[in-house]
Design an enzyme around this catalytic site. Structure first.
Site, PDB file in Angstrom:
ATOM      1  N   ILE A  31       0.837  -1.197   0.000  1.00 56.90           N
ATOM      2  CA  ILE A  31       0.000   0.000   0.000  1.00 56.90           C
ATOM      3  C   ILE A  31       0.877   1.254   0.000  1.00 56.90           C
ATOM      4  CG2 ILE A  31      -1.965  -1.120   1.140  1.00 56.90           C
ATOM      5  CD1 ILE A  31      -0.933  -0.054   3.830  1.00 56.90           C
ATOM      6  N   HIS A  61      -4.579  -4.188  -2.295  1.00 54.25           N
ATOM      7  CA  HIS A  61      -4.991  -3.643  -0.995  1.00 54.25           C
ATOM      8  C   HIS A  61      -5.019  -2.119  -0.970  1.00 54.25           C
ATOM      9  CE1 HIS A  61      -3.641  -7.740   0.885  1.00 54.25           C
ATOM     10  NE2 HIS A  61      -4.836  -7.797   0.341  1.00 54.25           N
ATOM     11  N   CYS A  80     -13.591  10.381   1.664  1.00 52.85           N
ATOM     12  CA  CYS A  80     -14.512  10.468   2.806  1.00 52.85           C
ATOM     13  C   CYS A  80     -15.306   9.167   2.941  1.00 52.85           C
ATOM     14  CB  CYS A  80     -15.469  11.645   2.622  1.00 52.85           C
ATOM     15  SG  CYS A  80     -16.772  11.664   3.868  1.00 52.85           S
ATOM     16  N   CYS A  84     -19.316  10.413   2.293  1.00 52.64           N
ATOM     17  CA  CYS A  84     -19.828  10.871   0.984  1.00 52.64           C
ATOM     18  C   CYS A  84     -18.953  10.438  -0.189  1.00 52.64           C
ATOM     19  CB  CYS A  84     -20.000  12.395   0.979  1.00 52.64           C
ATOM     20  SG  CYS A  84     -18.440  13.301   0.931  1.00 52.64           S
ATOM     21  N   CYS A 107     -14.159  15.276   6.659  1.00 49.32           N
ATOM     22  CA  CYS A 107     -14.653  15.862   5.411  1.00 49.32           C
ATOM     23  C   CYS A 107     -15.564  17.048   5.745  1.00 49.32           C
ATOM     24  CB  CYS A 107     -15.453  14.790   4.690  1.00 49.32           C
ATOM     25  SG  CYS A 107     -16.263  15.301   3.180  1.00 49.32           S
ATOM     26  N   CYS A 158     -18.494  17.262   4.932  1.00 45.97           N
ATOM     27  CA  CYS A 158     -19.820  16.703   5.262  1.00 45.97           C
ATOM     28  C   CYS A 158     -19.853  16.158   6.689  1.00 45.97           C
ATOM     29  CB  CYS A 158     -20.188  15.605   4.262  1.00 45.97           C
ATOM     30  SG  CYS A 158     -19.408  14.015   4.586  1.00 45.97           S
ATOM     31  N   THR A 174       6.632 -12.032  -0.043  1.00 50.93           N
ATOM     32  CA  THR A 174       5.321 -12.233   0.583  1.00 50.93           C
ATOM     33  C   THR A 174       5.286 -13.575   1.294  1.00 50.93           C
ATOM     34  OG1 THR A 174       2.950 -12.592   0.187  1.00 50.93           O
ATOM     35  CG2 THR A 174       4.396 -12.961  -1.695  1.00 50.93           C
ATOM     36  N   ASN A 210      11.829 -15.231  -1.691  1.00 52.89           N
ATOM     37  CA  ASN A 210      11.383 -14.788  -0.366  1.00 52.89           C
ATOM     38  C   ASN A 210      12.400 -15.202   0.689  1.00 52.89           C
ATOM     39  OD1 ASN A 210       8.946 -13.450   0.756  1.00 52.89           O
ATOM     40  ND2 ASN A 210       8.987 -15.205   2.137  1.00 52.89           N
ATOM     41  N   ILE A 231      15.176  -9.839  -1.873  1.00 49.65           N
ATOM     42  CA  ILE A 231      14.674  -9.637  -3.233  1.00 49.65           C
ATOM     43  C   ILE A 231      15.388  -8.499  -3.969  1.00 49.65           C
ATOM     44  CG2 ILE A 231      12.727  -8.149  -2.564  1.00 49.65           C
ATOM     45  CD1 ILE A 231      11.107  -9.908  -4.659  1.00 49.65           C
TER      46      ILE A 231
HETATM   47  P1  CNA Z   1       4.200 -10.439   5.384  1.00 46.43           P
HETATM   48  O1  CNA Z   1       3.224 -11.438   5.810  1.00 46.43           O
HETATM   49  O2  CNA Z   1       4.789  -9.517   6.383  1.00 46.43           O
HETATM   50  O3  CNA Z   1       5.385 -11.249   4.688  1.00 46.43           O
HETATM   51  C1  CNA Z   1       6.526 -10.613   4.197  1.00 46.43           C
HETATM   52  C2  CNA Z   1       7.462 -11.705   3.687  1.00 46.43           C
HETATM   53  O4  CNA Z   1       8.548 -11.050   3.043  1.00 46.43           O
HETATM   54  C3  CNA Z   1       8.054 -12.588   4.791  1.00 46.43           C
HETATM   55  O5  CNA Z   1       7.850 -13.946   4.442  1.00 46.43           O
HETATM   56  C4  CNA Z   1       9.543 -12.241   4.800  1.00 46.43           C
HETATM   57  O6  CNA Z   1      10.366 -13.375   5.003  1.00 46.43           O
HETATM   58  C5  CNA Z   1       9.750 -11.701   3.408  1.00 46.43           C
HETATM   59  N1  CNA Z   1      10.791 -10.694   3.295  1.00 46.43           N
HETATM   60  C6  CNA Z   1      11.062  -9.663   4.129  1.00 46.43           C
HETATM   61  N2  CNA Z   1      12.059  -8.908   3.640  1.00 46.43           N
HETATM   62  C7  CNA Z   1      12.426  -9.516   2.472  1.00 46.43           C
HETATM   63  C8  CNA Z   1      13.415  -9.200   1.503  1.00 46.43           C
HETATM   64  N3  CNA Z   1      14.223  -8.159   1.611  1.00 46.43           N
HETATM   65  N4  CNA Z   1      13.517 -10.014   0.420  1.00 46.43           N
HETATM   66  C9  CNA Z   1      12.712 -11.109   0.292  1.00 46.43           C
HETATM   67  N5  CNA Z   1      11.776 -11.429   1.180  1.00 46.43           N
HETATM   68  C10 CNA Z   1      11.625 -10.636   2.254  1.00 46.43           C
HETATM   69  O7  CNA Z   1       3.633  -9.538   4.198  1.00 46.43           O
HETATM   70  P2  CNA Z   1       2.655  -9.933   3.001  1.00 46.43           P
HETATM   71  O8  CNA Z   1       2.800  -8.879   1.987  1.00 46.43           O
HETATM   72  O9  CNA Z   1       2.793 -11.336   2.597  1.00 46.43           O
HETATM   73  O10 CNA Z   1       1.236  -9.805   3.723  1.00 46.43           O
HETATM   74  C11 CNA Z   1       0.304  -9.094   3.169  1.00 46.43           C
HETATM   75  C12 CNA Z   1      -0.079  -7.821   3.948  1.00 46.43           C
HETATM   76  C13 CNA Z   1       1.075  -7.028   4.491  1.00 46.43           C
HETATM   77  C14 CNA Z   1      -0.721  -6.927   2.969  1.00 46.43           C
HETATM   78  O11 CNA Z   1      -2.023  -6.708   3.389  1.00 46.43           O
HETATM   79  C15 CNA Z   1       0.044  -5.606   2.970  1.00 46.43           C
HETATM   80  O12 CNA Z   1      -0.821  -4.526   2.775  1.00 46.43           O
HETATM   81  C16 CNA Z   1       0.691  -5.567   4.295  1.00 46.43           C
HETATM   82  N6  CNA Z   1       1.873  -4.677   4.438  1.00 46.43           N
HETATM   83  C17 CNA Z   1       2.267  -3.844   3.435  1.00 46.43           C
HETATM   84  C18 CNA Z   1       3.367  -3.034   3.609  1.00 46.43           C
HETATM   85  C19 CNA Z   1       3.800  -2.111   2.485  1.00 46.43           C
HETATM   86  O13 CNA Z   1       2.951  -1.615   1.752  1.00 46.43           O
HETATM   87  N7  CNA Z   1       5.105  -1.907   2.304  1.00 46.43           N
HETATM   88  C20 CNA Z   1       4.088  -3.067   4.806  1.00 46.43           C
HETATM   89  C21 CNA Z   1       3.635  -3.910   5.834  1.00 46.43           C
HETATM   90  C22 CNA Z   1       2.532  -4.727   5.630  1.00 46.43           C
END
Ligand code: CNA
Length: 238
Positions: free
Chosen positions: A105, A121, A129, A132, A150, A152, A190, A213, A231
């Site tokens: 996000i 997400h 708002c 509205c 807002c 409103c 992720t 990951n 990554i």
């Molecule tokens: P998570 O569940 O926190 O998983 C993150 C994964 O990334 C873990 O398995 C880590 O091992 C792995 N990881 C961490 N750093 C690295 C790296 N440098 N290289 C490779 N792998 C790495 O997060 P997910 O995204 O799986 O879960 C989804 C949620 C987290 C969503 O709803 C997001 O909106 C939410 N989120 C987003 C942010 C952002 O926008 N940056 C930050 C925190 C949470």
């Protein structure tokens, strides 16, 4: 170069239909904590767990507490795209990457120059708002004090999908279509724990699913290539 990274590089070189599916781990090297790593938000002290604060019920009942968390934990000053974001944007410019599907996000893919970003997400860089629907600049929500309101009288909210809220149908169907047609699917940063987003990778029909990951995921056995490295460092080599 590590043999698995060399293989990923070869897949990328040989494809013009790559799709990337990512999460919070893509942005940790930019300085944004994820949820589940040891220094992630789930392991930090706060009065409520993040999934409680980031829920529709909590936002509606306790907007003051929500906004304290939002400004302290979700909005991080001066963050910049890292090598993963930058290389993905470059691959799109080269006509090789069709879409970035992200659970993040933070807007860092767009900051890196990616155009076709499907934000499952939403984004904390947009606000509207909750009564509205009027759109608002994210500035006051992300940097002001108290609960932004807002004209409103409604509470201004971030354009993110809170827990208990559905994903946007249009974005989901575009993500499904991109993943279904992809030749190479790279899944990275992720934990693949948050549904329904994580389930989208089941739509992939090809034989080049790469998972990059740091920690193991429930999908490691399904992947054709698994790289447990940072990554940004991996994308710096491919
Ligand atoms: P998570 O569940 O926190 O998983 C993150 C994964 O990334 C873990 O398995 C880590 O091992 C792995 N990881 C961490 N750093 C690295 C790296 N440098 N290289 C490779 N792998 C790495 O997060 P997910 O995204 O799986 O879960 C989804 C949620 C987290 C969503 O709803 C997001 O909106 C939410 N989120 C987003 C942010 C952002 O926008 N940056 C930050 C925190 C949470």
């Amino acid at each position: 170069m590590d043999a698995n990274i060399a293989k990923l590089k070869e897949w990328i070189a040989g494809s013009d239909n790559i799709v990337f599916f990512g999460g919070a781990g893509v942005s940790t090297e930019s300085g944004i904590p994820d949820f589940r790593s040891v220094d992630g938000l789930y392991n930090q002290q706060w009065a409520y767990p993040p999934e409680t604060i980031l829920s529709h019920t909590f936002f509606t009942r306790c907007p003051e507490e929500y906004y304290r968390f939002h400004r302290e934990k979700l909005v991080i000053e001066g963050v910049k795209p890292n090598r993963a974001h930058l290389r993905l944007a470059e691959l799109e410019r080269e006509g090789k990457l069709r879409a970035v599907v992200t659970q993040n996000i933070d807007g860092l893919h767009q900051a890196a120059g990616s155009k076709n970003v499907l934000e499952l997400h939403g984004s904390i860089l947009r606000a509207y708002c909750s009564r509205c629907g009027r759109p608002y600049p994210a500035e006051r929500m992300n940097h002001g004090a108290g609960v932004p309101k807002c004209e409103c009288g409604g509470v201004i909210r971030p354009d993110i999908v809170l827990y208990e809220e559905p994903l946007d149908d249009d974005i989901v169907s575009r993500a499904v279509s991109a993943i279904r047609q992809a030749d190479v699917l790279i899944v990275g940063g992720t934990s693949l724990n948050v549904y329904p987003a994580a389930g989208l990778i089941n739509y992939y029909q090809g034989h080049r699913l790469a998972l990059v990951n740091l920690s193991a995921t429930p999908y490691d056995r399904q992947a054709d290539l698994v790289i447990h490295e940072k990554i940004g460092e991996v994308f710096g080599q491919v």
